[in-house]
Design a protein around this motif. Structure first.
Motif, PDB file in Angstrom:
ATOM      1  N   SER A  29     -12.498 -12.164   0.961  1.00  0.00           N
ATOM      2  CA  SER A  29     -13.446 -11.055   0.974  1.00  0.00           C
ATOM      3  C   SER A  29     -13.722 -10.726   2.439  1.00  0.00           C
ATOM      4  O   SER A  29     -13.508 -11.562   3.330  1.00  0.00           O
ATOM      5  N   ARG A  30     -14.183  -9.524   2.703  1.00  0.00           N
ATOM      6  CA  ARG A  30     -14.428  -9.119   4.092  1.00  0.00           C
ATOM      7  C   ARG A  30     -15.549  -9.929   4.730  1.00  0.00           C
ATOM      8  O   ARG A  30     -15.490 -10.239   5.922  1.00  0.00           O
ATOM      9  N   ILE A  31     -16.575 -10.275   3.960  1.00  0.00           N
ATOM     10  CA  ILE A  31     -17.687 -11.046   4.522  1.00  0.00           C
ATOM     11  C   ILE A  31     -17.216 -12.455   4.886  1.00  0.00           C
ATOM     12  O   ILE A  31     -17.589 -12.995   5.925  1.00  0.00           O
ATOM     13  N   LYS A  32     -16.363 -13.059   4.042  1.00  0.00           N
ATOM     14  CA  LYS A  32     -15.831 -14.390   4.364  1.00  0.00           C
ATOM     15  C   LYS A  32     -14.938 -14.331   5.596  1.00  0.00           C
ATOM     16  O   LYS A  32     -14.953 -15.243   6.419  1.00  0.00           O
ATOM     17  N   GLU A  33     -14.163 -13.239   5.725  1.00  0.00           N
ATOM     18  CA  GLU A  33     -13.320 -13.070   6.907  1.00  0.00           C
ATOM     19  C   GLU A  33     -14.184 -12.971   8.166  1.00  0.00           C
ATOM     20  O   GLU A  33     -13.873 -13.560   9.199  1.00  0.00           O
ATOM     21  N   ALA A  34     -15.289 -12.252   8.088  1.00  0.00           N
ATOM     22  CA  ALA A  34     -16.191 -12.117   9.232  1.00  0.00           C
ATOM     23  C   ALA A  34     -16.851 -13.445   9.575  1.00  0.00           C
ATOM     24  O   ALA A  34     -17.009 -13.782  10.758  1.00  0.00           O
ATOM     25  N   ILE A  35     -17.244 -14.223   8.565  1.00  0.00           N
ATOM     26  CA  ILE A  35     -17.844 -15.535   8.802  1.00  0.00           C
ATOM     27  C   ILE A  35     -16.829 -16.454   9.472  1.00  0.00           C
ATOM     28  O   ILE A  35     -17.155 -17.173  10.423  1.00  0.00           O
ATOM     29  N   CYS A  36     -15.588 -16.421   9.001  1.00  0.00           N
ATOM     30  CA  CYS A  36     -14.539 -17.239   9.625  1.00  0.00           C
ATOM     31  C   CYS A  36     -14.314 -16.819  11.070  1.00  0.00           C
ATOM     32  O   CYS A  36     -14.036 -17.657  11.929  1.00  0.00           O
ATOM     33  N   GLY A  37     -14.446 -15.542  11.365  1.00  0.00           N
ATOM     34  CA  GLY A  37     -14.319 -15.061  12.737  1.00  0.00           C
ATOM     35  C   GLY A  37     -15.387 -15.657  13.639  1.00  0.00           C
ATOM     36  O   GLY A  37     -15.108 -16.079  14.771  1.00  0.00           O
ATOM     37  N   VAL A  38     -16.615 -15.728  13.147  1.00  0.00           N
ATOM     38  CA  VAL A  38     -17.706 -16.335  13.919  1.00  0.00           C
ATOM     39  C   VAL A  38     -17.432 -17.825  14.100  1.00  0.00           C
ATOM     40  O   VAL A  38     -17.576 -18.364  15.210  1.00  0.00           O
ATOM     41  N   LEU A  39     -17.018 -18.508  13.041  1.00  0.00           N
ATOM     42  CA  LEU A  39     -16.740 -19.946  13.141  1.00  0.00           C
ATOM     43  C   LEU A  39     -15.593 -20.219  14.103  1.00  0.00           C
ATOM     44  O   LEU A  39     -15.611 -21.230  14.818  1.00  0.00           O
ATOM     45  N   ARG A  40     -14.599 -19.351  14.152  1.00  0.00           N
ATOM     46  CA  ARG A  40     -13.487 -19.528  15.096  1.00  0.00           C
ATOM     47  C   ARG A  40     -13.968 -19.322  16.531  1.00  0.00           C
ATOM     48  O   ARG A  40     -13.637 -20.107  17.417  1.00  0.00           O
ATOM     49  N   ARG A  41     -14.769 -18.282  16.759  1.00  0.00           N
ATOM     50  CA  ARG A  41     -15.288 -18.041  18.112  1.00  0.00           C
ATOM     51  C   ARG A  41     -16.143 -19.198  18.608  1.00  0.00           C
ATOM     52  O   ARG A  41     -16.145 -19.514  19.791  1.00  0.00           O
ATOM     53  N   GLU A  42     -16.868 -19.830  17.690  1.00  0.00           N
ATOM     54  CA  GLU A  42     -17.747 -20.933  18.061  1.00  0.00           C
ATOM     55  C   GLU A  42     -17.021 -22.284  18.092  1.00  0.00           C
ATOM     56  O   GLU A  42     -17.616 -23.291  18.449  1.00  0.00           O
ATOM     57  N   GLY A  43     -15.756 -22.327  17.662  1.00  0.00           N
ATOM     58  CA  GLY A  43     -14.966 -23.557  17.745  1.00  0.00           C
ATOM     59  C   GLY A  43     -15.064 -24.480  16.543  1.00  0.00           C
ATOM     60  O   GLY A  43     -14.605 -25.621  16.612  1.00  0.00           O
ATOM     61  N   TYR A  44     -15.616 -24.007  15.440  1.00  0.00           N
ATOM     62  CA  TYR A  44     -15.756 -24.851  14.256  1.00  0.00           C
ATOM     63  C   TYR A  44     -14.508 -24.861  13.382  1.00  0.00           C
ATOM     64  O   TYR A  44     -14.308 -25.788  12.607  1.00  0.00           O
ATOM     65  N   ILE A  45     -13.694 -23.824  13.468  1.00  0.00           N
ATOM     66  CA  ILE A  45     -12.383 -23.821  12.817  1.00  0.00           C
ATOM     67  C   ILE A  45     -11.366 -23.392  13.863  1.00  0.00           C
ATOM     68  O   ILE A  45     -11.711 -22.724  14.842  1.00  0.00           O
TER      69      ILE A  45
END
Length: 131
Positions: A29-45
């Motif tokens: 979903s687009r919201i999950k994609e956006a959340i993953c983007g934040v987690l990637r920027r912060e280094g969690y994934i």
């Protein structure tokens, strides 16, 4: 079918870390994609990509570990749920674990971390906290 797809994503990521998997898949979903983007920027994934599984769109999330193979995410908590929405103003943004974690929220300018929202003086719906 889940009633809370964001909690499902967080659970899949946490379970993948506990089982020491390299990747986990979740429905797209687009919201999950956006959340993953934040987690990637912060280094969690480490990374994520949109794929197709059996004709349905999915997210393939590559999990992040440190040199000692310890997971980058120690815990996650869903704050705003379908049954109880939680909104915060720019002055009420929480500091997760005294600044060691990150809060993910939706704002009028998109999904972002608490630090980005604080910098832009934005409030919104507090989706989850990750540490």
């Amino acid at each position: 079918m889940t009633s809370d797809p964001i909690a499902d994503l967080l659970t899949r990521v946490m379970n993948g870390h506990r089982a020491r998997h390299a990747n986990v898949r979740a429905p797209y979903s687009r919201i999950k994609e956006a959340i993953c983007g934040v987690l990637r920027r912060e280094g969690y994934i480490r990374d994520f990509e949109k794929t197709t599984v059996a004709g349905h769109p999915a997210l393939l999330v590559t999990l992040a570990y440190d040199a000692a193979r310890k997971p980058a995410i120690l815990g996650a908590r869903r704050v705003s749920r379908p049954g109880r929405r939680v909104y915060v103003g720019a002055d009420e943004l929480p500091k997760v674990r005294n600044g060691l974690g990150v809060a993910v929220l939706t704002t009028p300018k998109g999904v972002m971390s608490d630090a980005e929202a604080r910098k832009q003086r934005l409030g919104g719906e507090l989706l989850c906290e990750v540490w």
